[in-house]
Structures are given as structure tokens and as C-alpha cells.
Design a protein around this motif. Sequence first.
Motif, PDB file in Angstrom:
ATOM      1  N   VAL A 197      58.621  30.738  54.441  1.00 18.18           N
ATOM      2  CA  VAL A 197      58.744  29.932  55.656  1.00 18.18           C
ATOM      3  C   VAL A 197      57.977  28.644  55.380  1.00 18.18           C
ATOM      4  CG1 VAL A 197      58.252  29.781  58.121  1.00 18.18           C
ATOM      5  CG2 VAL A 197      58.890  31.973  57.114  1.00 18.18           C
ATOM      6  N   VAL A 198      58.657  27.501  55.424  1.00 18.43           N
ATOM      7  CA  VAL A 198      58.083  26.232  54.992  1.00 18.43           C
ATOM      8  C   VAL A 198      57.816  25.339  56.195  1.00 18.43           C
ATOM      9  CG1 VAL A 198      59.260  26.387  52.781  1.00 18.43           C
ATOM     10  CG2 VAL A 198      60.331  25.139  54.653  1.00 18.43           C
ATOM     11  N   THR A 199      56.925  24.375  55.991  1.00 20.21           N
ATOM     12  CA  THR A 199      56.658  23.371  57.020  1.00 20.21           C
ATOM     13  C   THR A 199      57.714  22.276  56.937  1.00 20.21           C
ATOM     14  OG1 THR A 199      55.194  22.139  55.530  1.00 20.21           O
ATOM     15  CG2 THR A 199      54.192  23.815  56.939  1.00 20.21           C
ATOM     16  N   LEU A 200      58.004  21.665  58.064  1.00 23.22           N
ATOM     17  CA  LEU A 200      58.965  20.574  58.127  1.00 23.22           C
ATOM     18  C   LEU A 200      58.242  19.312  58.593  1.00 23.22           C
ATOM     19  CD1 LEU A 200      62.027  22.373  59.788  1.00 23.22           C
ATOM     20  CD2 LEU A 200      61.635  21.922  57.364  1.00 23.22           C
ATOM     21  N   PRO A 201      58.509  18.167  57.959  1.00 23.13           N
ATOM     22  CA  PRO A 201      59.488  17.950  56.888  1.00 23.13           C
ATOM     23  C   PRO A 201      58.915  18.077  55.480  1.00 23.13           C
ATOM     24  CG  PRO A 201      58.678  15.855  57.669  1.00 23.13           C
ATOM     25  CD  PRO A 201      57.955  16.901  58.482  1.00 23.13           C
ATOM     26  N   PHE A 225      54.229  30.523  55.066  1.00 21.24           N
ATOM     27  CA  PHE A 225      54.292  31.961  55.283  1.00 21.24           C
ATOM     28  C   PHE A 225      55.350  32.557  54.356  1.00 21.24           C
ATOM     29  CE2 PHE A 225      53.211  29.978  59.370  1.00 21.24           C
ATOM     30  CZ  PHE A 225      52.035  30.627  59.686  1.00 21.24           C
ATOM     31  N   TYR A 226      55.328  33.888  54.278  1.00 20.46           N
ATOM     32  CA  TYR A 226      56.389  34.649  53.625  1.00 20.46           C
ATOM     33  C   TYR A 226      56.826  35.752  54.587  1.00 20.46           C
ATOM     34  CZ  TYR A 226      55.375  32.529  49.077  1.00 20.46           C
ATOM     35  OH  TYR A 226      55.212  31.649  48.045  1.00 20.46           O
ATOM     36  N   GLU A 227      58.108  36.025  54.610  1.00 18.82           N
ATOM     37  CA  GLU A 227      58.619  37.153  55.386  1.00 18.82           C
ATOM     38  C   GLU A 227      58.976  38.280  54.432  1.00 18.82           C
ATOM     39  OE1 GLU A 227      62.139  38.499  58.522  1.00 18.82           O
ATOM     40  OE2 GLU A 227      61.958  36.397  57.911  1.00 18.82           O
ATOM     41  N   ASP A 273      45.312  30.116  53.398  1.00 14.04           N
ATOM     42  CA  ASP A 273      46.127  29.691  54.528  1.00 14.04           C
ATOM     43  C   ASP A 273      47.497  30.347  54.566  1.00 14.04           C
ATOM     44  OD1 ASP A 273      44.117  27.992  55.348  1.00 14.04           O
ATOM     45  OD2 ASP A 273      44.864  26.314  54.153  1.00 14.04           O
ATOM     46  N   VAL A 274      47.814  31.195  53.608  1.00 19.18           N
ATOM     47  CA  VAL A 274      49.133  31.819  53.571  1.00 19.18           C
ATOM     48  C   VAL A 274      49.168  32.997  54.537  1.00 19.18           C
ATOM     49  CG1 VAL A 274      48.660  33.495  51.756  1.00 19.18           C
ATOM     50  CG2 VAL A 274      50.958  32.539  51.966  1.00 19.18           C
ATOM     51  N   GLY A 275      50.356  33.329  55.033  1.00 18.06           N
ATOM     52  CA  GLY A 275      50.534  34.466  55.925  1.00 18.06           C
ATOM     53  C   GLY A 275      51.808  35.221  55.585  1.00 18.06           C
ATOM     54  N   VAL A 276      51.909  36.453  56.080  1.00 15.49           N
ATOM     55  CA  VAL A 276      53.062  37.318  55.794  1.00 15.49           C
ATOM     56  C   VAL A 276      53.587  37.874  57.109  1.00 15.49           C
ATOM     57  CG1 VAL A 276      53.829  39.466  54.705  1.00 15.49           C
ATOM     58  CG2 VAL A 276      52.310  37.908  53.464  1.00 15.49           C
ATOM     59  N   PHE A 277      54.914  37.788  57.296  1.00 19.03           N
ATOM     60  CA  PHE A 277      55.588  38.411  58.423  1.00 19.03           C
ATOM     61  C   PHE A 277      56.085  39.788  57.992  1.00 19.03           C
ATOM     62  CE2 PHE A 277      55.803  33.959  59.466  1.00 19.03           C
ATOM     63  CZ  PHE A 277      55.699  33.927  60.846  1.00 19.03           C
ATOM     64  N   SER A 337      46.227  36.589  59.314  1.00 20.35           N
ATOM     65  CA  SER A 337      47.289  36.173  58.392  1.00 20.35           C
ATOM     66  C   SER A 337      48.434  37.173  58.315  1.00 20.35           C
ATOM     67  CB  SER A 337      46.706  35.975  56.987  1.00 20.35           C
ATOM     68  OG  SER A 337      45.692  35.005  56.998  1.00 20.35           O
ATOM     69  N   PHE A 338      48.368  38.253  59.064  1.00 22.34           N
ATOM     70  CA  PHE A 338      49.402  39.285  59.010  1.00 22.34           C
ATOM     71  C   PHE A 338      50.097  39.320  60.372  1.00 22.34           C
ATOM     72  CE2 PHE A 338      51.108  43.627  58.686  1.00 22.34           C
ATOM     73  CZ  PHE A 338      51.627  43.578  57.405  1.00 22.34           C
ATOM     74  N   ILE A 339      51.343  38.904  60.406  1.00 25.16           N
ATOM     75  CA  ILE A 339      52.086  38.783  61.659  1.00 25.16           C
ATOM     76  C   ILE A 339      53.115  39.901  61.734  1.00 25.16           C
ATOM     77  CG2 ILE A 339      53.548  37.322  63.078  1.00 25.16           C
ATOM     78  CD1 ILE A 339      51.637  35.665  60.332  1.00 25.16           C
TER      79      ILE A 339
END
Length: 488
Positions: A211-215, A221-223, A275-279, A309-311
Motif C-alpha cells: 500500500v503506497v502513498t500518493l503521489p 503498508f503491506y497487506e 514506520d511500516v505496517g501490515v494489514f 503497526s498491525f492492522i
Amino acid sequence: MIRISTIFVGICMVLIAASLGAVLHMVAKVSGYEATIVSLAALTIMILYNAVSLRIKDRAEASGQISDLSRGTTDLARQVAEYGRRLAALEAKLNASNTAQQDRIQGVMGEIGELGSMMRQLANSVAAHDDILSAPPAPAPVPVAFAPPAPPVKVVHTPPEMPLAVDVAEDTVSPANVPVIIVPPKTDAQFVNTIRRAITENRIDIYLQPVVTLPQRKVRFYEAISRLRDDKDQIILADDFIGPAEEAGFMQEIDHSVLLRSMQVLRRLMVRNKDVGVFCNVAKSTLSDPTAFAQFIDFLDANRALAPSFILEFKHSTFRHLGVVESEHLAALAQRGYRFSIDHVTDLRIEPRELADRGVRFIKVPAALLLDPKQASLSDIHAADLSDLLGRFGIDLIADHIEGERAVVDLLDFDVRFGQGFLFAAPRPLRPETPAANGTAANPASASSNKASTGTVSPARSASATPRGEQPRSGGLAALARRATGPN
């Protein structure tokens, strides 16, 4: 108040008048009655003299004060006149400055108008070239319900200044051994047995999609996406096995395995980037089953340090039909610091206040749904205002299923901060670590046991940039030009 000097003067006058009467009576042999009259007359004369002298003195003092006041008033009037003159001069200078400034602004506005017309022409030219370059070739015919998956990948530990990414594994995948994605019938009993065997033999694979920031398109994040493999290593998608697995009561085991693997992946990712997170997706059956949820929350309670960081991700339909048990379980997770995400959104009728009170911090909405003009009449809020509305309650909007550059350009106008989809990266599988990787022999049973017990992933060399040709570059130029000039 009577002053002391006045009292002293009065006493002196009385003494003088009395002394005068006594002298006349004793020395001049004047009778006592006549001496008293003379004393009183003398006292009266002295009193009148004192009163007249005091009045004259007060008048002189009042006249002096009036003169001083008159001089002060004159000085004040002179100062006010001076300030008025200075203010008039400042107003004249300000008017002259405003006139000159307006002339300069008019000149600058004319130049900006000319630059805007030139930028529109440039945007039209770039968009035309982008359309020509991005025209997809004619797809080759493929069998129905069959598609080759992405090559196996593994998590990479990149330097702190580089975004975390997933890397294609070094093993080459030949067309002969490419696994096939199967779409089985939902009511097939044989397919339920296939799911049971896949769970028993631990053929549950974890795929990661960023999951990336725009723009900026920086990975944030990663799912974690779960997929099964049957006896022939054919891949079964989550949309195909979740329904039958929930009916058969297998989702609790799948969710527990995915939870374990996702938490281990998060630990490895946070070694280089905090700062990374996981869905991590959770099924409604796991949330509503007290026995399965007890094991579920025990594991999450032991890893409470990673809660920010864990969603945990749930379907939108799950939140719309929460029962008493599900609400209590969600509250227990929220008390432990875990945040929630919602996906599979089918309409924009969203109540942000209610979701925020339950601990929801992310909502994933398909890009096609956000850009659908029909949703403006079906929902209470326009899609362009949805991100701002959710942000007021601390909820971030994520646009998923993004597959084209044009969608990204339109979503930037909606103030969408995060994006997910095949345009940025396809889901990539993790390579499990087996004893064979350490140089020892291992049979399939031991490999399955190792995956079940450790669930770790092996590091790989960095390959954060997957070659995609020059099409993304031309699309990015077109997006930048359209973003800078706005709609024609």
C-alpha cells in the motif's frame, strides 16, 4: 477636612481677642462688659480678614490652574493637528502604493494566463502521446478460469533510506511447473475436502501486496493475502475458498495461521523500517467464535508491542451486521491498542463517527467506486469530499484496485493519501524457510512442520524496482501535466 493651620490660626485669634479684652479691663479700667464687646469685635474683624485673604489666595491659585489647563489644551490640539497631517501623508502614500501594486498584479496575471494556455497545450500533447504509448496490445487467448500467478518472492531487508519491497525469488519458474489458479464450484464437497487437506498439510501461502502513498508512491503498508494450494500445487484464491471454508468451519484455523505468519513478517520488516505496517484479514466467523477468538486474542495480547503497526482488516458487511459477541470482541481488541481496517466496500454510505468509535482507522474503497459519477446521487456525500470527512474522525482513505495512471490522476483530485493495486505491484508470495536452505535434507512432512512452527521468511537481494518498460514513465509525465494544469 479642616486643616491644622486653620485651627491654629483660629486659636491664636481667640487668644489675641481675649488678651485685648483683659488688657482693657485691667489696665485701662474699662468695665468687663465693654472689654468683652471689644474682644468680640476684634475677634470678628480678624475672622473676616482671614476669610477674605483665603478667598483671594484661592482665586489666584484657580486662575493659575486655568492658565495651565489652557496651555495644555493648546499643546494637545497642536499635537493632534500634527498627527492628522502625518496620517493624511501616510494615506496618500498607501493609495499610491496600492495603485502601483495593482498595476504589477495585472501584468503578472496576464503572464500567468499565457503560461496556463501554454501548459494546457503541453498537457494535451503529452496526454495524446501517453494514450498512444499506453495502448495495450491485443491479449493472447487463455483458457477460461485459468491464469498464471506471479513468480515466488520473498521479503527483502533494504537500507533505511530505501522503501521496503518484495523481491522476485532467484529460482526460475518454467512454464511446465507454473501453478494454475483454479476456480472451483462453491458447493463441491470434493473442494471442501481439498481445503481440509490444504489446512492439515499447511499449504497456506501468504502473499504481500504493498500500500503506497500518493503521489510519492512510497511503500507504507503491506497487506497479507492468504491463498491455498491443492495436492497438485494449484493456487486457490481467497475469494474462492473463504465461503466454503466458513461454511465448513475452517476459517478459524486459516486465520490463526495467517495471523502467525503476518506477525512474523511484520517483525522482520520493522528491523529496517519502524514506520511500516501490515494489514491482516480476519473473517467474521473467527470474530464471532468465542473459542477461536480466545486463542486469537491471547496471541495478539502477547504481541501488544506491535499493535500500532498491525492492522486487523474486516469486511464492510461484517461491521454492518455486528452482534453483541462481535462488538465485545472488537472492543477487547481496541482496548489492547489494535487498529482496524475495512475493505470490500460496495457503496459510500459510511458513518465515520460510528466507525471511529469502534477503532477503525483505515477504509479501503475501490477506485472504480470512488470515480463512479452515479455514487454522487446514491450517497449522502460526494466522493471528492469523502477523504476530508473521514480525516476529521482520524480515518485514512485507501483507494484499492488501482490499475491505471488515469485513475491515479483523478484520485489525487479527491485528496486520497494511499493507494493499492496492480498498477503499483501485484501480490507476491513469500518463500518459507526450510531446512534444505541450510544444507540439510528434509522431506515434505518436515518442511510442512517447519513452516507451521516457524513461519519465517528468508531474506533476499533487493529488487524494489521491477522492470515495467517505459509506460509508467510516460504515464507519470501525463499525470504531472494534468495535475499542474487542472481540467481543461
